[in-house]
Motif scaffolding. Structure first.
Motif, mmCIF file in Angstrom:
data_model
loop_
_atom_site.group_PDB
_atom_site.id
_atom_site.type_symbol
_atom_site.label_atom_id
_atom_site.label_comp_id
_atom_site.label_asym_id
_atom_site.label_seq_id
_atom_site.Cartn_x
_atom_site.Cartn_y
_atom_site.Cartn_z
ATOM 1 N N SER A 1 0.823 -1.212 0.000
ATOM 2 C CA SER A 1 0.000 0.000 0.000
ATOM 3 C C SER A 1 0.854 1.257 0.000
ATOM 4 O O SER A 1 0.568 2.213 -0.725
ATOM 5 C CB SER A 1 -0.920 -0.020 1.230
ATOM 6 O OG SER A 1 -1.530 1.221 1.394
ATOM 7 N N ARG A 2 1.909 1.249 0.794
ATOM 8 C CA ARG A 2 2.759 2.451 0.904
ATOM 9 C C ARG A 2 3.302 2.848 -0.471
ATOM 10 O O ARG A 2 3.358 4.023 -0.816
ATOM 11 C CB ARG A 2 3.911 2.185 1.878
ATOM 12 C CG ARG A 2 4.677 3.429 2.249
ATOM 13 C CD ARG A 2 5.763 3.164 3.292
ATOM 14 N NE ARG A 2 5.315 2.311 4.366
ATOM 15 C CZ ARG A 2 5.875 1.133 4.698
ATOM 16 N NH1 ARG A 2 6.908 0.676 4.019
ATOM 17 N NH2 ARG A 2 5.396 0.406 5.689
ATOM 18 N N LEU A 3 3.692 1.849 -1.263
ATOM 19 C CA LEU A 3 4.234 2.157 -2.595
ATOM 20 C C LEU A 3 3.130 2.401 -3.620
ATOM 21 O O LEU A 3 3.318 3.129 -4.586
ATOM 22 C CB LEU A 3 5.139 1.017 -3.069
ATOM 23 C CG LEU A 3 6.401 0.797 -2.228
ATOM 24 C CD1 LEU A 3 7.240 -0.328 -2.821
ATOM 25 C CD2 LEU A 3 7.234 2.070 -2.138
ATOM 26 N N LEU A 4 1.976 1.800 -3.387
ATOM 27 C CA LEU A 4 0.879 1.882 -4.364
ATOM 28 C C LEU A 4 0.089 3.189 -4.277
ATOM 29 O O LEU A 4 -0.324 3.755 -5.296
ATOM 30 C CB LEU A 4 -0.067 0.692 -4.132
ATOM 31 C CG LEU A 4 -1.397 0.695 -4.890
ATOM 32 C CD1 LEU A 4 -1.149 0.673 -6.402
ATOM 33 C CD2 LEU A 4 -2.250 -0.509 -4.467
ATOM 34 N N LEU A 5 -0.136 3.670 -3.055
ATOM 35 C CA LEU A 5 -1.124 4.744 -2.856
ATOM 36 C C LEU A 5 -0.915 6.001 -3.704
ATOM 37 O O LEU A 5 -1.917 6.572 -4.173
ATOM 38 C CB LEU A 5 -1.218 5.100 -1.366
ATOM 39 C CG LEU A 5 -2.236 4.249 -0.606
ATOM 40 C CD1 LEU A 5 -2.119 4.490 0.900
ATOM 41 C CD2 LEU A 5 -3.660 4.546 -1.070
ATOM 42 N N PRO A 6 0.321 6.459 -3.932
ATOM 43 C CA PRO A 6 0.442 7.658 -4.791
ATOM 44 C C PRO A 6 -0.195 7.469 -6.167
ATOM 45 O O PRO A 6 -0.662 8.430 -6.778
ATOM 46 C CB PRO A 6 1.958 7.867 -4.890
ATOM 47 C CG PRO A 6 2.498 7.230 -3.643
ATOM 48 C CD PRO A 6 1.614 6.030 -3.385
ATOM 49 N N GLY A 7 -0.270 6.231 -6.641
ATOM 50 C CA GLY A 7 -0.891 5.959 -7.944
ATOM 51 C C GLY A 7 -2.406 5.942 -7.898
ATOM 52 O O GLY A 7 -3.064 5.961 -8.926
ATOM 53 N N LEU A 8 -2.960 5.875 -6.691
ATOM 54 C CA LEU A 8 -4.421 5.833 -6.548
ATOM 55 C C LEU A 8 -4.973 7.177 -6.088
ATOM 56 O O LEU A 8 -6.159 7.282 -5.738
ATOM 57 C CB LEU A 8 -4.830 4.741 -5.535
ATOM 58 C CG LEU A 8 -4.331 3.322 -5.798
ATOM 59 C CD1 LEU A 8 -4.916 2.351 -4.759
ATOM 60 C CD2 LEU A 8 -4.683 2.850 -7.198
ATOM 61 N N ALA A 9 -4.110 8.196 -6.080
ATOM 62 C CA ALA A 9 -4.484 9.475 -5.470
ATOM 63 C C ALA A 9 -5.719 10.091 -6.084
ATOM 64 O O ALA A 9 -6.433 10.846 -5.423
ATOM 65 C CB ALA A 9 -3.310 10.448 -5.558
ATOM 66 N N GLY A 10 -5.979 9.804 -7.354
ATOM 67 C CA GLY A 10 -7.123 10.429 -8.010
ATOM 68 C C GLY A 10 -8.465 9.820 -7.655
ATOM 69 O O GLY A 10 -9.506 10.401 -7.964
ATOM 70 N N TYR A 11 -8.472 8.665 -7.023
ATOM 71 C CA TYR A 11 -9.739 8.009 -6.691
ATOM 72 C C TYR A 11 -10.328 8.557 -5.399
ATOM 73 O O TYR A 11 -9.614 9.111 -4.555
ATOM 74 C CB TYR A 11 -9.536 6.491 -6.522
ATOM 75 C CG TYR A 11 -9.190 5.771 -7.797
ATOM 76 C CD1 TYR A 11 -10.063 5.764 -8.874
ATOM 77 C CD2 TYR A 11 -7.997 5.081 -7.919
ATOM 78 C CE1 TYR A 11 -9.745 5.086 -10.051
ATOM 79 C CE2 TYR A 11 -7.672 4.408 -9.089
ATOM 80 C CZ TYR A 11 -8.553 4.423 -10.146
ATOM 81 O OH TYR A 11 -8.237 3.765 -11.311
ATOM 82 N N SER A 12 -11.635 8.349 -5.227
ATOM 83 C CA SER A 12 -12.250 8.560 -3.918
ATOM 84 C C SER A 12 -11.968 7.296 -3.119
ATOM 85 O O SER A 12 -12.557 6.244 -3.387
ATOM 86 C CB SER A 12 -13.755 8.766 -4.065
ATOM 87 O OG SER A 12 -13.984 9.946 -4.785
ATOM 88 N N LEU A 13 -11.056 7.399 -2.173
ATOM 89 C CA LEU A 13 -10.520 6.209 -1.514
ATOM 90 C C LEU A 13 -11.144 5.970 -0.149
ATOM 91 O O LEU A 13 -11.344 6.910 0.634
ATOM 92 C CB LEU A 13 -9.011 6.357 -1.312
ATOM 93 C CG LEU A 13 -8.135 6.297 -2.561
ATOM 94 C CD1 LEU A 13 -6.699 6.676 -2.203
ATOM 95 C CD2 LEU A 13 -8.175 4.901 -3.181
#
Ligand SMILES: NC(=O)C1=CN([C@@H]2O[C@H](COP(=O)(O)OP(=O)(O)OC[C@H]3O[C@@H](n4cnc5c(N)ncnc54)[C@H](O)[C@@H]3O)[C@@H](O)[C@H]2O)C=CC1
Ligand SMILES: O=C(O)[C@H]1OC(=O)[C@H](O)[C@@H](O)[C@@H]1O
Length: 282
Positions: free
Chosen positions: A29-41
């Protein structure tokens, strides 16, 4: 579920998608999250790990608008909590698990078997469009030790450890839900998810952060009608090619750009063939 605007821009589409990430306090998750920043998480992990779940909008790794972030700590071993946290989501990215290749059946049966079943059941009940399940190269690890490479994702699972067995189960139950229901399920067999590979033996199975983000976004975004189910290798474009990623390119638009060879001169010299130690099972 509100349909996404079909002609929206990529940014609009991302912020409209409501994505649940489980295992949000973990290493992937720590490495992945910057790539998901555009979603409503919506981010979830165990309550005792809550202070490691990022609560603020995630800084994007590229230009793009930041979506909202909601944190819901809880234990996925509780099916009522799973139902609660999955409700209202368009997509579930399920990372939470015991990630240890040394884990025993007793360690794995809760997080890597029961929880996967609960997440799929809750997603189906909630009308979720797609579940992305974290699998692992350990589901295919015996091919590596036997030198049967490059590994085709369509070959039968051949786990090198009980943890790999749990991931073969994850893929199998995902396939059943996709076959029997409207739920779309994408399984990603991640290799070593690290900022840089750790050893010579890990060079073929490394996936770098940028490729990880692109792969998961591809898995979230792929048209559910065209991809009701799939199993894909999550590996960078490594010169030491042992994992076929061709179906990920075709189905998910995954075009990895990182290559572990760039680190070959500076990793530890451990060259052990195989992903797991040999010897008695735990
Ligand atoms: N780290 C790697 O290189 C690889 C990881 N994977 C898979 O990716 C996923 C994430 O792995 P990591 O981030 O490395 O593991 P991690 O152990 O760092 O993170 C997993 C998270 O899941 C949470 N979790 C486990 N059981 C839970 C439960 N019952 N309720 C709520 N939360 C729970 C843990 O608290 C932890 O924060 C796992 O499914 C793992 O098998 C697959 C291949 C490689
Ligand atoms: O073998 C690998 O590189 C990785 O594979 C995994 O599935 C494990 O969760 C992780 O602990 C290993 O480091």
């Amino acid at each position: 579920m509100t349909p996404l605007t079909p002609d929206g821009t990529d940014d609009q589409r991302m912020t409209q998608r409501r994505v649940l990430l489980t295992g949000a306090a973990g290493n992937v998750s720590r490495l992945l999250l910057p790539g998901l920043a555009g979603y409503s998480l919506r981010l979830t992990d165990r309550a005792d790990r809550a202070n490691s779940i990022p609560a603020d909008p995630i800084p994007a790794d590229s230009a793009g608008s930041a979506g909202s972030v909601e944190v819901r700590p809880g234990d996925l071993a509780d099916p009522d909590f799973v139902a609660e946290v999955v409700a209202g989501m368009d997509t579930v990215v399920h990372l939470a698990a015991d990630p240890s290749p040394q884990a025993s059946w007793a360690d794995l049966r809760g997080p890597n078997f029961d929880v996967v079943a609960s997440v799929l059941e809750a997603a189906l009940a909630a009308g979720v469009r797609r579940v992305v399940l974290a699998s692992s190269v350990h589901a295919m690890g015996a091919y590596v030790r036997r030198g049967e490479v490059p590994i085709d994702p369509a070959w039968p699972p051949s786990p090198c450890c009980l943890y790999g067995t749990s991931k073969a189960f994850t893929e199998a139950i995902g396939r059943t839900y996709a076959y029997r229901t409207e739920l779309s399920v994408v399984c990603l067999r991640f290799g070593g998810v690290q900022p840089r590979p750790g050893s010579v033996g890990g060079l073929p199975s490394w996936i770098g952060p940028e490729d990880l983000r692109a792969l998961v976004v591809g898995a979230v975004e792929a048209d559910a009608a065209k991809v009701p189910f799939g199993v894909y290798h999550g590996i960078s474009a490594n010169t030491r090619h042992e994992w076929d990623t061709g179906n990920a390119t075709a189905d998910l638009g995954y075009t990895p750009t990182m290559d572990s060879e760039a680190f070959a001169g500076s990793v530890s010299p451990d060259e052990e063939r195989g992903l797991c130690a040999v010897g008695p099972l735990p």
